[in-house]
Each structure stands twice: as structure tokens, then as C-alpha cells.
Design an enzyme around this catalytic site. Structure first.
Site, PDB file in Angstrom:
ATOM      1  N   HIS A  47     -19.387 -22.537 -21.890  1.00 44.69           N
ATOM      2  CA  HIS A  47     -18.779 -23.129 -23.078  1.00 44.69           C
ATOM      3  C   HIS A  47     -17.355 -22.620 -23.233  1.00 44.69           C
ATOM      4  O   HIS A  47     -17.084 -21.444 -23.023  1.00 44.69           O
ATOM      5  CB  HIS A  47     -19.583 -22.784 -24.336  1.00 44.69           C
ATOM      6  CG  HIS A  47     -20.903 -23.475 -24.382  1.00 44.69           C
ATOM      7  ND1 HIS A  47     -21.043 -24.747 -24.864  1.00 44.69           N
ATOM      8  CD2 HIS A  47     -22.125 -23.084 -23.977  1.00 44.69           C
ATOM      9  CE1 HIS A  47     -22.306 -25.117 -24.766  1.00 44.69           C
ATOM     10  NE2 HIS A  47     -22.998 -24.117 -24.220  1.00 44.69           N
ATOM     11  N   ALA A  94     -32.511  -6.091  -8.475  1.00 42.30           N
ATOM     12  CA  ALA A  94     -33.193  -6.631  -9.652  1.00 42.30           C
ATOM     13  C   ALA A  94     -32.424  -6.301 -10.920  1.00 42.30           C
ATOM     14  O   ALA A  94     -31.902  -5.199 -11.082  1.00 42.30           O
ATOM     15  CB  ALA A  94     -34.608  -6.060  -9.732  1.00 42.30           C
ATOM     16  N   LYS A 117     -22.724  -1.068  -1.516  1.00 42.82           N
ATOM     17  CA  LYS A 117     -22.848  -0.743  -0.099  1.00 42.82           C
ATOM     18  C   LYS A 117     -22.713  -2.037   0.686  1.00 42.82           C
ATOM     19  O   LYS A 117     -22.905  -3.118   0.146  1.00 42.82           O
ATOM     20  CB  LYS A 117     -24.220  -0.116   0.150  1.00 42.82           C
ATOM     21  CG  LYS A 117     -24.418   0.522   1.491  1.00 42.82           C
ATOM     22  CD  LYS A 117     -25.756   1.254   1.540  1.00 42.82           C
ATOM     23  CE  LYS A 117     -25.995   1.830   2.904  1.00 42.82           C
ATOM     24  NZ  LYS A 117     -27.272   2.519   3.002  1.00 42.82           N
TER      25      LYS A 117
END
Length: 122
Positions: A47, A94, A117
């Protein structure tokens, strides 16, 4: 008024985890051999909000294609924002929120996500 989006392209042998949210209005391309955990979110639209004299809703949206390369692994709960390109061979930890493009073979983690890394490094 809503406008028709660009759409989503998913490559061969790619697996998308449960409860994924893919917002393809600006275009999402996911390569071959990609694996994802559950609850990923991939966006290709934002937006607009810079004009203080108008409501955010009235300012419309900007669409930017989002690309996930071949042979990537996105862990559970990863969020990828509009306009990001993830290079081939990347691992995204995650819960990461990817706000900027990352080069091939990067290992990426954090909020906002950063390259921690390279898979090329020995």
C-alpha cells in the site's frame, strides 16, 4: 477498485508447505526444486502511504515482482516482501522476514533478515 493481478508461477518439483499465503498481484515466481515449511507469506504488492492529505486506502498500491530462485529452502513462518529476489540455492531460516534481495547460495536469518553465511564458503 481492485485490479487484476499478474499471478503466480511455480516451478517443477516444488513443494509449498501448509497454510502458505502467496499474494501474486505484482507477480510471484518460484523456481524448481524449492521446499518450504508451513505458514510462509510471499507478497508482491504494498500500500502507498506517503500523502498525509489522503487516507492510506485512497492512495492505491505499488506492485513489484517477487522471485524465489531454484533449489531454495524456506523454513516455517518465513515472510518475503514485495520486490525481493532470492537467488538460487538459498536457505532462509524459520521466522525470517526478508526485506531485501539476497544473492545465490546465501544462508539468511533474522527480522529483518540478513545474510549470515554463504553455502559457497568452506
Amino acid at each position: 477498485m481492485a485490479q487484476k493481478g499478474t499471478g503466480i508461477t511455480i516451478g517443477d518439483r516444488t513443494g509449498i508447505g501448509a497454510r502458505a499465503f502467496l499474494a501474486g498481484q505484482g507477480g510471484i515466481t518460484i523456481g524448481n526444486d524449492v521446499i518450504t515449511g508451513p505458514n510462509i507469506q510471499v507478497f508482491s504488492e504494498n500500500h502507498n502511504f506517503s500523502d498525509l492529505s489522503q487516507t492510506i486506502k485512497a492512495q492505491g498500491v505499488s506492485k513489484q515482482p517477487t522471485v524465489i530462485g531454484n533449489n531454495c529452502w524456506l523454513g516455517g513462518g518465513v515472510t518475503i516482501l514485495a520486490g525481493v529476489t532470492i537467488g538460487d540455492g538459498c536457505v532462509i531460516a524459520a521466522g525470517s522476514v526478508v526485506t531485501k534481495s539476497v544473492p545465490a547460495n546465501s544462508i539468511v536469518a533474522g527480522v529483518p533478515a540478513k545474510v549470515i553465511k554463504s553455502r559457497d564458503a568452506n
